[in-house]
Design a protein around this motif. Structure first.
Motif, short mmCIF file in Angstrom:
data_model
loop_
_atom_site.label_atom_id
_atom_site.label_comp_id
_atom_site.label_asym_id
_atom_site.label_seq_id
_atom_site.Cartn_x
_atom_site.Cartn_y
_atom_site.Cartn_z
N MET A 1 0.84 -1.19 0.00
CA MET A 1 0.00 0.00 0.00
C MET A 1 0.88 1.24 0.00
O MET A 1 1.85 1.32 0.75
N ARG A 64 -6.07 3.62 8.79
CA ARG A 64 -7.37 4.18 8.42
C ARG A 64 -8.22 4.53 9.65
O ARG A 64 -8.42 5.69 9.96
N GLY A 324 -10.74 -7.33 1.23
CA GLY A 324 -9.88 -7.39 2.39
C GLY A 324 -10.10 -8.66 3.18
O GLY A 324 -10.98 -9.47 2.86
N ARG A 346 -6.54 -5.57 1.74
CA ARG A 346 -6.52 -4.77 2.96
C ARG A 346 -6.70 -5.72 4.14
O ARG A 346 -7.53 -6.62 4.09
N SER A 380 -4.80 -2.06 8.66
CA SER A 380 -5.08 -0.63 8.51
C SER A 380 -6.23 -0.17 9.39
O SER A 380 -6.46 1.03 9.53
#
Length: 498
Positions: A1, A64, A324, A346, A380
């Motif tokens: 990422m 995130r 994800g 993810r 994340s």
């Protein structure tokens, strides 16, 4: 990422300004909560050999969101307090400038183990057309709880997973998987779980006590007939639509919570074949047709059986259907290996471990370690389980769990327990867009370290010492600059570049 161009520029600027680095220091111990300690300056040399390395140009992951789960038992505990007390807790937990900065909520479709009792959104047997599907129960508990949090975080995002389908869609016709004294499941139906493999000599068949589960379910508990599978996929969409009508936008779903926990509370085992069939042939197409903006992720994986998880993710159709992968509990043990092999997804920490109702300092250290492990290994997003519970956090199914806030039901007082501060040391400073640029696992020396660079280009170092003696860690915080931090015994520490 990868970072955005702006983020990379900011990170490079922070490296160029390394000579001016001064770090504020916040410390928490069991007897000293969230105290400001003297600031320290970065040095030209490390004071210990084992330096924590960082790479601002190539972050492990871009963080995130922090989240928590909206459970009925939490709402019950919150409602025992006055409105002013509720607002204080919710503001500290959910406000963007609050202590925890939670901005993501997890919701269960149908009851989970921290509901007040079993219920489902579809209790009319054979209602394949979903005529009677509803969220009326949620409107009395979960949705008011969510709205109370949205007052402080109106842009909160949500994701959903069920613990159990409606009982009539399962082969044992019950919300639970195994019988015990807290449910009314017929013990004879426990045989469905392992079939003929449920023998006394199974210890010799599978002696590896580190594997979870030691025995895998031999069949899907969800009925594998097309009309059941299609109706269940349609339930996901109906749930999303009904919640959207209540001002709650769900942007991610997972098919099942803990398919590998064979529980006396709501649960549902799935085989590999059933998981692939439902997710790829029914749920993914249904979401694309009706809610294409909702992401399908695979989870929640609470198993350390690497070959099983790898086998699912190796299906050639996965990359086109899931975005994800979610891990919790034993699943965290295989997270590094799975992420290395499948870097395109993810990764999400879907549930922090729940403890045993102690809500003590030891539980706080464990949660601090878990956050370090999951984020340092590339997650994340990080999800808490219960935010607030009464007393020892006992569920209707007879077990005790931790929360971040404990309400004493006898006098309706409350306290922020050590796990609150374990989160706060991370989440108060590491927010959306921060790059995770360094990581040291807990290890034998019991000193976990996580290093982030904020979108503004400031280093944040979060370090714990779970030992009985002081320890020093050295962290690279730019070219030729080191943060040499002395950690008090049994302490949480955060150092923030000024």
């Amino acid at each position: 990422m990868k970072f955005s161009v702006v983020s990379v520029v900011m990170l490079l600027a922070s490296v160029q300004a390394a000579d001016a680095q001064t770090f504020s220091h916040i410390i928490t111990t069991d007897s000293l909560r969230w105290q400001t300690a003297p600031a320290i300056k970065a040095s030209a040399k490390p004071t210990v050999t084992a330096t924590v390395e960082t790479d601002a140009e190539n972050p492990i992951v871009t963080f995130r969101r922090w989240g928590t789960t909206f459970n009925e038992q939490d709402w019950k505990a919150l409602c025992m307090l006055s409105r002013d007390q509720q607002d204080e807790i919710l503001s500290r937990a959910f406000a963007p400038d609050g202590e925890l900065g939670f901005s993501m909520g997890r919701i269960s479709m149908n009851a989970n183990d921290y509901a007040l009792s079993w219920y489902s959104c579809s209790d009319v047997r054979g209602d394949f057309g979903l005529k009677y599907f509803n969220i009326e129960r949620d409107k009395t508990t979960i949705i008011p709880y969510i709205r109370a949090a949205q007052k402080y975080c109106p842009d909160m995002t949500f994701w959903m997973s069920p613990w159990s389908p409606p009982a009539w869609m399962k082969i044992n016709d019950h919300y639970a998987v195994q019988s015990n004294r807290y449910n009314d499941l017929d013990p004879a139906l426990d045989h469905l779980l392992f079939g003929d493999s449920d023998r006394s000599d199974n210890e010799q068949v599978n002696p590896d006590k580190t594997r979870f589960p030691r025995r895998m379910a031999v069949q899907d508990y969800f009925i594998q007939e097309p009309r059941y599978l299609q109706a269940y996929a349609d339930m996901f969409n109906r749930f999303i639509d009904l919640y959207r009508g209540q001002g709650v936008k769900i942007d991610m779903v997972m098919y099942q919570n803990e398919a590998y926990s064979y529980t006396p509370y709501p649960g549902c085992p799935w085989t590999s074949e059933g998981i692939l069939r439902f997710n790829l042939d029914y749920l993914a197409p249904a979401l694309r047709r009706q809610n294409p903006d909702v992401e399908l992720c695979l989870g929640t994986f609470n198993t350390n059986r690497y070959d099983h998880v790898r086998g699912l993710l190796s299906d050639p159709r996965m990359a086109d259907n899931i975005k994800g992968v979610g891990f919790q509990w034993e699943g965290g043990q295989i997270l590094p290996r799975i992420r290395e092999e499948f870097p395109g997804y993810r990764y999400i920490s879907t549930e922090s471990e729940c403890g045993n109702g102690s809500m003590d300092w030891q539980a706080g250290e464990h949660t601090f370690h878990l956050i370090n492990h999951y984020i340092g290994n590339g997650c994340s997003d990080y999800n808490n389980w219960n935010l607030i519970l009464c007393d020892r956090g006992e569920s209707p199914w007879g077990w005790k769990q931790n929360a971040l806030v404990r309400v004493n039901s006898s006098d309706r007082t409350y306290e922020y327990v050590p796990e609150w501060h374990a989160y706060r040391h991370y989440s108060h400073f590491i927010r959306e867009g921060a790059g995770i640029v360094g990581f040291k696992p807990t290890g034998d020396d019991r000193t976990p370290v996580l290093v982030a660079v904020t979108p503004e280009g400031k280093y944040v170092v979060v370090a714990g010492n779970f030992g009985d003696e002081p320890r020093t860690v050295s962290v690279r915080v730019g070219a030729g600059r080191y943060l040499n931090a002395s950690l008090a015994p049994h302490s949480f520490n955060t150092y923030v570049q000024k």
